[in-house]
Design a protein around this motif. Structure first.
Motif, PDB file in Angstrom:
ATOM      1  N   ALA A  16       1.052  -1.184   0.010  1.00 47.47           N
ATOM      2  CA  ALA A  16       0.187   0.065  -0.092  1.00 47.47           C
ATOM      3  C   ALA A  16       0.799   1.235   0.209  1.00 47.47           C
ATOM      4  N   ALA A  17       2.047   1.193   0.773  1.00 48.48           N
ATOM      5  CA  ALA A  17       2.667   2.264   0.899  1.00 48.48           C
ATOM      6  C   ALA A  17       3.638   2.760  -0.517  1.00 48.48           C
ATOM      7  N   GLN A  18       4.274   1.561  -0.810  1.00 49.12           N
ATOM      8  CA  GLN A  18       4.846   1.634  -2.259  1.00 49.12           C
ATOM      9  C   GLN A  18       4.153   2.086  -3.432  1.00 49.12           C
ATOM     10  N   GLY A  19       2.889   1.437  -3.387  1.00 48.86           N
ATOM     11  CA  GLY A  19       2.001   1.931  -4.584  1.00 48.86           C
ATOM     12  C   GLY A  19       1.713   3.338  -4.564  1.00 48.86           C
ATOM     13  N   LEU A  20       1.357   3.709  -3.004  1.00 52.87           N
ATOM     14  CA  LEU A  20       0.927   5.090  -2.890  1.00 52.87           C
ATOM     15  C   LEU A  20       2.172   5.973  -3.377  1.00 52.87           C
ATOM     16  N   ALA A  21       3.470   5.630  -2.986  1.00 48.18           N
ATOM     17  CA  ALA A  21       4.688   6.449  -3.277  1.00 48.18           C
ATOM     18  C   ALA A  21       4.801   6.476  -4.534  1.00 48.18           C
ATOM     19  N   ALA A  22       4.525   5.364  -5.364  1.00 47.87           N
ATOM     20  CA  ALA A  22       4.631   5.479  -6.807  1.00 47.87           C
ATOM     21  C   ALA A  22       3.713   6.360  -7.514  1.00 47.87           C
ATOM     22  N   HIS A  23       2.466   6.465  -6.999  1.00 47.66           N
ATOM     23  CA  HIS A  23       1.484   7.427  -7.626  1.00 47.66           C
ATOM     24  C   HIS A  23       1.889   8.769  -7.122  1.00 47.66           C
ATOM     25  N   VAL A  24       2.492   9.216  -6.031  1.00 47.81           N
ATOM     26  CA  VAL A  24       2.768  10.437  -5.686  1.00 47.81           C
ATOM     27  C   VAL A  24       4.136  10.728  -6.702  1.00 47.81           C
ATOM     28  N   GLY A  25       5.043   9.942  -6.956  1.00 47.64           N
ATOM     29  CA  GLY A  25       6.121  10.038  -7.810  1.00 47.64           C
ATOM     30  C   GLY A  25       5.534  10.479  -9.343  1.00 47.64           C
ATOM     31  N   ILE A  26       4.438   9.703  -9.754  1.00 52.13           N
ATOM     32  CA  ILE A  26       4.007   9.869 -11.109  1.00 52.13           C
ATOM     33  C   ILE A  26       3.392  11.265 -11.123  1.00 52.13           C
ATOM     34  N   LEU A  27       2.741  11.678 -10.097  1.00 49.34           N
ATOM     35  CA  LEU A  27       1.849  12.876 -10.032  1.00 49.34           C
ATOM     36  C   LEU A  27       2.933  13.934 -10.242  1.00 49.34           C
ATOM     37  N   GLY A  71       1.994 -12.769  -6.501  1.00 46.39           N
ATOM     38  CA  GLY A  71       2.858 -13.112  -5.367  1.00 46.39           C
ATOM     39  C   GLY A  71       4.213 -12.979  -5.771  1.00 46.39           C
ATOM     40  N   LYS A  72       4.730 -12.556  -6.907  1.00 44.76           N
ATOM     41  CA  LYS A  72       5.946 -12.297  -7.206  1.00 44.76           C
ATOM     42  C   LYS A  72       6.528 -10.609  -6.603  1.00 44.76           C
ATOM     43  N   PRO A  73       7.757 -10.749  -6.164  1.00 47.47           N
ATOM     44  CA  PRO A  73       8.245  -9.506  -5.505  1.00 47.47           C
ATOM     45  C   PRO A  73       8.121  -8.296  -6.442  1.00 47.47           C
ATOM     46  N   VAL A  74       7.668  -7.297  -5.926  1.00 46.63           N
ATOM     47  CA  VAL A  74       7.757  -5.857  -6.515  1.00 46.63           C
ATOM     48  C   VAL A  74       8.255  -4.723  -5.663  1.00 46.63           C
ATOM     49  N   HIS A  75       9.468  -4.070  -6.126  1.00 44.26           N
ATOM     50  CA  HIS A  75      10.388  -3.471  -5.227  1.00 44.26           C
ATOM     51  C   HIS A  75      10.717  -2.214  -6.375  1.00 44.26           C
ATOM     52  N   ILE A  76      10.113  -1.013  -5.895  1.00 42.59           N
ATOM     53  CA  ILE A  76      10.571   0.205  -6.881  1.00 42.59           C
ATOM     54  C   ILE A  76      11.665   0.895  -5.886  1.00 42.59           C
ATOM     55  N   GLU A  77      12.785   0.710  -6.178  1.00 38.60           N
ATOM     56  CA  GLU A  77      13.844   1.272  -5.161  1.00 38.60           C
ATOM     57  C   GLU A  77      13.632   3.045  -5.308  1.00 38.60           C
ATOM     58  N   SER A  78      13.579   3.408  -6.350  1.00 41.07           N
ATOM     59  CA  SER A  78      13.340   4.917  -6.526  1.00 41.07           C
ATOM     60  C   SER A  78      12.475   5.510  -5.360  1.00 41.07           C
ATOM     61  N   VAL A  79      11.413   4.970  -4.911  1.00 41.70           N
ATOM     62  CA  VAL A  79      10.565   5.606  -4.076  1.00 41.70           C
ATOM     63  C   VAL A  79      10.503   4.852  -2.448  1.00 41.70           C
ATOM     64  N   ASP A  80      11.713   4.261  -2.276  1.00 42.69           N
ATOM     65  CA  ASP A  80      12.112   3.549  -1.109  1.00 42.69           C
ATOM     66  C   ASP A  80      12.014   4.316   0.131  1.00 42.69           C
ATOM     67  N   GLY A  81      12.404   5.692   0.053  1.00 42.77           N
ATOM     68  CA  GLY A  81      12.289   6.586   1.282  1.00 42.77           C
ATOM     69  C   GLY A  81      10.843   6.792   1.564  1.00 42.77           C
ATOM     70  N   LEU A  82      10.342   7.250   0.478  1.00 40.04           N
ATOM     71  CA  LEU A  82       8.819   7.755   0.682  1.00 40.04           C
ATOM     72  C   LEU A  82       7.970   6.649   1.047  1.00 40.04           C
ATOM     73  N   THR A  83       8.267   5.484   0.684  1.00 35.63           N
ATOM     74  CA  THR A  83       7.524   4.101   0.976  1.00 35.63           C
ATOM     75  C   THR A  83       7.609   3.880   2.483  1.00 35.63           C
ATOM     76  N   ASN A  84       8.942   3.891   2.885  1.00 36.99           N
ATOM     77  CA  ASN A  84       9.266   3.565   4.369  1.00 36.99           C
ATOM     78  C   ASN A  84       8.725   4.944   5.394  1.00 36.99           C
ATOM     79  N   TRP A  85       8.370   6.140   4.808  1.00 31.78           N
ATOM     80  CA  TRP A  85       7.902   7.058   5.504  1.00 31.78           C
ATOM     81  C   TRP A  85       6.638   6.916   5.771  1.00 31.78           C
ATOM     82  N   LEU A  86       5.788   6.665   4.474  1.00 28.58           N
ATOM     83  CA  LEU A  86       4.341   6.588   4.609  1.00 28.58           C
ATOM     84  C   LEU A  86       3.921   5.182   5.281  1.00 28.58           C
ATOM     85  N   GLU A  87       4.751   4.056   5.149  1.00 28.79           N
ATOM     86  CA  GLU A  87       4.496   3.064   5.853  1.00 28.79           C
ATOM     87  C   GLU A  87       4.708   3.333   7.657  1.00 28.79           C
TER      88      GLU A  87
END
Length: 130
Positions: free
Chosen positions: A54-65, A106-122
């Motif tokens: 949820a945090a990673q998907g949200l971070a990706a959307h924020v980056g895209i916006l 169930g495959k791993p999804v990791h978007i390294e470019s949004v790690d910082g925002l993902t961790n903060w959101l989570e």
């Protein structure tokens, strides 16, 4: 964070299978953005896997916006930047669909470019008190 197999386990208050909840935040457009926010505010911190996605998907959307907003502003100044904005939006949509499918499988999804925002959101967005 994602396991190698899909999980049919029903998640807490939702009663929805885990594999669906980890795919929802990657849906394109505002669907994934809203799903990520709702899941972060709804699910307890113990639901690590779903909250991570949820945090990673949200971070990706924020980056895209952010990128589409910048390209939109530049597009008002430089005519060919609008084409760049459309190409970026198409690429981001395809990327999000691929991420949603991978997460659902169930495959791993990791978007390294949004790690910082993902961790903060989570960490900062927790379940609402009932």
């Amino acid at each position: 964070m994602a396991s190698a197999q899909t999980s049919e386990r029903k998640v807490g208050k939702t009663g929805i299978a885990e594999k669906w909840l980890i795919a929802l935040p990657y849906l394109p457009f505002s669907l994934g953005l809203v799903a990520g926010l709702v899941l972060l505010f709804l699910l307890p911190k113990e639901e690590n896997k779903v909250r991570f996605h949820a945090a990673q998907g949200l971070a990706a959307h924020v980056g895209i916006l952010i990128v589409t907003t910048i390209l939109g502003v530049i597009g008002n100044i430089v005519p060919f930047a609008s084409a760049g904005s459309r190409i970026f939006t198409l690429a981001a949509t395809v990327m999000l669909i691929i991420f949603a499918i991978k997460a659902w499988q169930g495959k791993p999804v990791h978007i390294e470019s949004v790690d910082g925002l993902t961790n903060w959101l989570e960490e900062k967005l927790g379940p609402l008190k009932s």
